[in-house]
Every structure is written in structure tokens, then in C-alpha cells.
Write an enzyme that holds these catalytic residues in place. Structure first.
Site, PDB file in Angstrom:
ATOM      1  N   GLN A 166      45.923  38.198  45.354  1.00 11.34           N
ATOM      2  CA  GLN A 166      45.979  38.784  43.997  1.00 11.34           C
ATOM      3  C   GLN A 166      45.575  40.254  43.981  1.00 11.34           C
ATOM      4  O   GLN A 166      45.765  40.932  42.967  1.00 11.34           O
ATOM      5  CB  GLN A 166      45.071  37.983  43.036  1.00 11.34           C
ATOM      6  CG  GLN A 166      45.589  36.574  42.777  1.00 11.34           C
ATOM      7  CD  GLN A 166      44.675  35.830  41.830  1.00 11.34           C
ATOM      8  OE1 GLN A 166      43.655  35.296  42.256  1.00 11.34           O
ATOM      9  NE2 GLN A 166      45.016  35.806  40.552  1.00 11.34           N
TER      10      GLN A 166
ATOM     11  N   HIS B 186      46.854  29.516  45.768  1.00 15.72           N
ATOM     12  CA  HIS B 186      47.256  30.933  45.886  1.00 15.72           C
ATOM     13  C   HIS B 186      47.474  31.315  47.354  1.00 15.72           C
ATOM     14  O   HIS B 186      48.401  32.055  47.681  1.00 15.72           O
ATOM     15  CB  HIS B 186      46.177  31.854  45.315  1.00 15.72           C
ATOM     16  CG  HIS B 186      46.309  32.177  43.850  1.00 15.72           C
ATOM     17  ND1 HIS B 186      47.459  32.715  43.298  1.00 15.72           N
ATOM     18  CD2 HIS B 186      45.416  32.095  42.832  1.00 15.72           C
ATOM     19  CE1 HIS B 186      47.256  32.925  41.994  1.00 15.72           C
ATOM     20  NE2 HIS B 186      46.033  32.551  41.683  1.00 15.72           N
TER      21      HIS B 186
ATOM     22  N   LEU C 154      44.685  35.048  36.382  1.00 15.67           N
ATOM     23  CA  LEU C 154      44.638  36.492  36.127  1.00 15.67           C
ATOM     24  C   LEU C 154      45.972  37.168  36.453  1.00 15.67           C
ATOM     25  O   LEU C 154      46.246  38.249  35.941  1.00 15.67           O
ATOM     26  CB  LEU C 154      43.514  37.136  36.950  1.00 15.67           C
ATOM     27  CG  LEU C 154      42.089  36.728  36.553  1.00 15.67           C
ATOM     28  CD1 LEU C 154      41.092  37.237  37.581  1.00 15.67           C
ATOM     29  CD2 LEU C 154      41.739  37.235  35.163  1.00 15.67           C
TER      30      LEU C 154
ATOM     31  N   HIS D 117      43.106  25.731  42.653  1.00 14.44           N
ATOM     32  CA  HIS D 117      43.899  26.874  42.174  1.00 14.44           C
ATOM     33  C   HIS D 117      43.904  28.006  43.211  1.00 14.44           C
ATOM     34  O   HIS D 117      44.951  28.589  43.514  1.00 14.44           O
ATOM     35  CB  HIS D 117      43.293  27.337  40.844  1.00 14.44           C
ATOM     36  CG  HIS D 117      43.931  28.527  40.216  1.00 14.44           C
ATOM     37  ND1 HIS D 117      44.639  28.455  39.027  1.00 14.44           N
ATOM     38  CD2 HIS D 117      43.956  29.835  40.575  1.00 14.44           C
ATOM     39  CE1 HIS D 117      45.062  29.673  38.705  1.00 14.44           C
ATOM     40  NE2 HIS D 117      44.666  30.529  39.625  1.00 14.44           N
ATOM     41  N   GLU D 118      42.713  28.313  43.764  1.00  8.26           N
ATOM     42  CA  GLU D 118      42.601  29.435  44.706  1.00  8.26           C
ATOM     43  C   GLU D 118      43.246  29.098  46.050  1.00  8.26           C
ATOM     44  O   GLU D 118      43.917  29.941  46.649  1.00  8.26           O
ATOM     45  CB  GLU D 118      41.134  29.838  44.912  1.00  8.26           C
ATOM     46  CG  GLU D 118      40.383  30.214  43.642  1.00  8.26           C
ATOM     47  CD  GLU D 118      41.075  31.244  42.769  1.00  8.26           C
ATOM     48  OE1 GLU D 118      41.953  31.978  43.256  1.00  8.26           O
ATOM     49  OE2 GLU D 118      40.745  31.301  41.572  1.00  8.26           O
TER      50      GLU D 118
ATOM     51  N   GLY E  34      37.640  32.997  39.491  1.00  3.93           N
ATOM     52  CA  GLY E  34      38.001  33.014  40.898  1.00  3.93           C
ATOM     53  C   GLY E  34      39.026  34.094  41.156  1.00  3.93           C
ATOM     54  O   GLY E  34      39.650  34.607  40.211  1.00  3.93           O
TER      55      GLY E  34
HETATM   56  O1  GNR Z   1      39.998  32.913  35.515  1.00  6.79           O
HETATM   57  C1  GNR Z   1      40.563  31.873  35.871  1.00  6.79           C
HETATM   58  N1  GNR Z   1      40.381  30.724  35.156  1.00  6.79           N
HETATM   59  C2  GNR Z   1      40.759  29.477  35.599  1.00  6.79           C
HETATM   60  C3  GNR Z   1      40.687  28.423  34.696  1.00  6.79           C
HETATM   61  C4  GNR Z   1      41.005  27.146  35.092  1.00  6.79           C
HETATM   62  C5  GNR Z   1      41.390  26.896  36.393  1.00  6.79           C
HETATM   63  C6  GNR Z   1      41.485  27.939  37.302  1.00  6.79           C
HETATM   64  C7  GNR Z   1      41.161  29.217  36.899  1.00  6.79           C
HETATM   65  S1  GNR Z   1      41.232  30.501  38.066  1.00  6.79           S
HETATM   66  C8  GNR Z   1      41.453  31.894  37.042  1.00  6.79           C
HETATM   67  C9  GNR Z   1      41.329  33.157  37.854  1.00  6.79           C
HETATM   68  C10 GNR Z   1      42.484  33.255  38.817  1.00  6.79           C
HETATM   69  O2  GNR Z   1      43.596  33.548  38.480  1.00  6.79           O
HETATM   70  N2  GNR Z   1      42.232  32.934  40.037  1.00  6.79           N
HETATM   71  O3  GNR Z   1      43.220  32.941  40.945  1.00  6.79           O
HETATM   72 NI    NI Z   2      45.041  32.562  39.794  1.00  8.17          NI
END
Ligand code: GNR
Ligand code: NI
Length: 160
Positions: A51, A137, A92, A133-134, A46
Site C-alpha cells: 500500500q 494484501h 485505506l 485483510h493484511e 493496519g
Molecule cells: O483501517 C482499516 N480498517 C479495517 C477494518 C476492518 C477490517 C480490516 C481493516 S484494515 C484497514 C486498513 C487497511 O486498508 N489495511 O490494509
Molecule cells: Ni487494506
């Protein structure tokens, strides 16, 4: 299409709240195309626009093994969650770091597509973690704020 540089920890933009997208125009489409290429090149599942230095509520994702579940989420919102999971997460923007987070097991999301149409999504497992997670962000939150000790829930198994 082009890849863009991924912002890393230490840059305060990562803690800022992104603004909603209002115009579904060619500039948004270019951003999405670049984010898609950047995510796949970086081998992430993602990527949020912040980012790549853009404070707009835009996300691309693909949690499949074979690049067959590409999603674009504009102005995404979590509408419903079920259960819990404690699993590993990385980012990332925090290269080399990973940790266990507490997230819902199942997540439902509503989001607009690149033309502004509202769509509904559902994710379990990694996809549920990635939705959370996204969207975090977009609110300036990193997974490290959601980290739990990996022993949590196992206190009673620790002998004294
Ligand atoms: O690549 C990513 N792996 C991940 C693994 C577990 C839960 C969330 C992620 S998102 C991350 C890519 C990223 O930083 N997205 O913002
Ligand atoms: Ni991330």
C-alpha cells in the site's frame, strides 16, 4: 521518520504478490518506521507494504482503541483459524468503500519481527479480520473479493 503516499484502487500494484523479506537491515527498519507513521496518520488499523508501493511481505497493525497494540509482521503466515465472523471491513486503498466479509472468528499467525525472530500472535474480532485483510494484501487480494451480501445466512428469515 516520514509518511509515505498510500496507493489507491486503480493502481495494478495492489493485485501483485509481495516477495518475502530476506534482509533484516536498516532499510527494512526505515520502511517499518514510515509505515507506522503512515498508518497512524491515516487512522487505519493496519497497513501492508504494497500500500506504500513496496512489494515485500511486511505489515504493521494496531487494532486497539488507544494505540497500545502496535505490531510489526514480517513474512506473516496464518497457522490456525477457528469459527466464522461476518462483519464490516474497509481499506485505506479503497477510500469511502466498505462491505461485509466472511472471515474466521479467531486467527493465529506466525511472523518474524524486525530482527528476524519468529513470533506467534492470536487475534479475535477486528484483529482477526485485520490479520486476514493484511495477509491478503501480500497476495494481491482486496477485501472486495471476500465480500458477501449482508443478508447471507438470513435467507430463511425472508418471508415469501
Ligand atoms: O483501517 C482499516 N480498517 C479495517 C477494518 C476492518 C477490517 C480490516 C481493516 S484494515 C484497514 C486498513 C487497511 O486498508 N489495511 O490494509
Ligand atoms: Ni487494506
Amino acid at each position: 521518520m516520514a509518511t509515505r503516499n498510500i496507493v489507491k484502487i486503480g493502481d495494478s500494484i495492489l493485485n501483485k504478490k509481495s516477495r518475502p523479506v530476506e534482509k533484516f537491515d536498516a532499510r527494512l527498519h526505515q520502511l517499518l518506521d514510515d509505515m507506522r507513521e503512515t498508518m497512524y496518520q491515516a487512522e487505519g488499523v493496519g497497513l501492508a507494504a504494497v500500500q506504500v508501493g513496496v512489494l515485500r511481505r511486511v505489515v504493521v497493525m494496531d487494532c486497539s482503541q488507544d494505540k497500545t497494540d502496535y505490531l510489526e509482521l514480517i513474512n506473516p503466515e496464518i497457522t490456525e483459524t477457528e469459527g466464522e465472523q461476518r462483519e464490516q471491513e474497509g481499506c485505506l486503498s479503497l477510500p469511502g468503500e466498505s462491505g461485509i466479509t466472511l472471515r474466521p472468528a479467531v486467527v493465529r499467525v506466525k511472523a518474524q519481527d524486525r530482527d528476524g525472530n519468529w513470533c506467534l500472535y492470536k487475534g479475535e474480532g477486528l484483529k482477526a479480520r485485520c490479520f486476514c485483510h493484511e495477509i491478503d494484501h501480500l497476495d494481491g487480494i482486496l477485501f472486495t473479493e471476500r465480500e458477501i451480501p449482508y443478508t447471507e445466512g438470513l435467507e430463511n428469515s425472508v418471508s415469501e
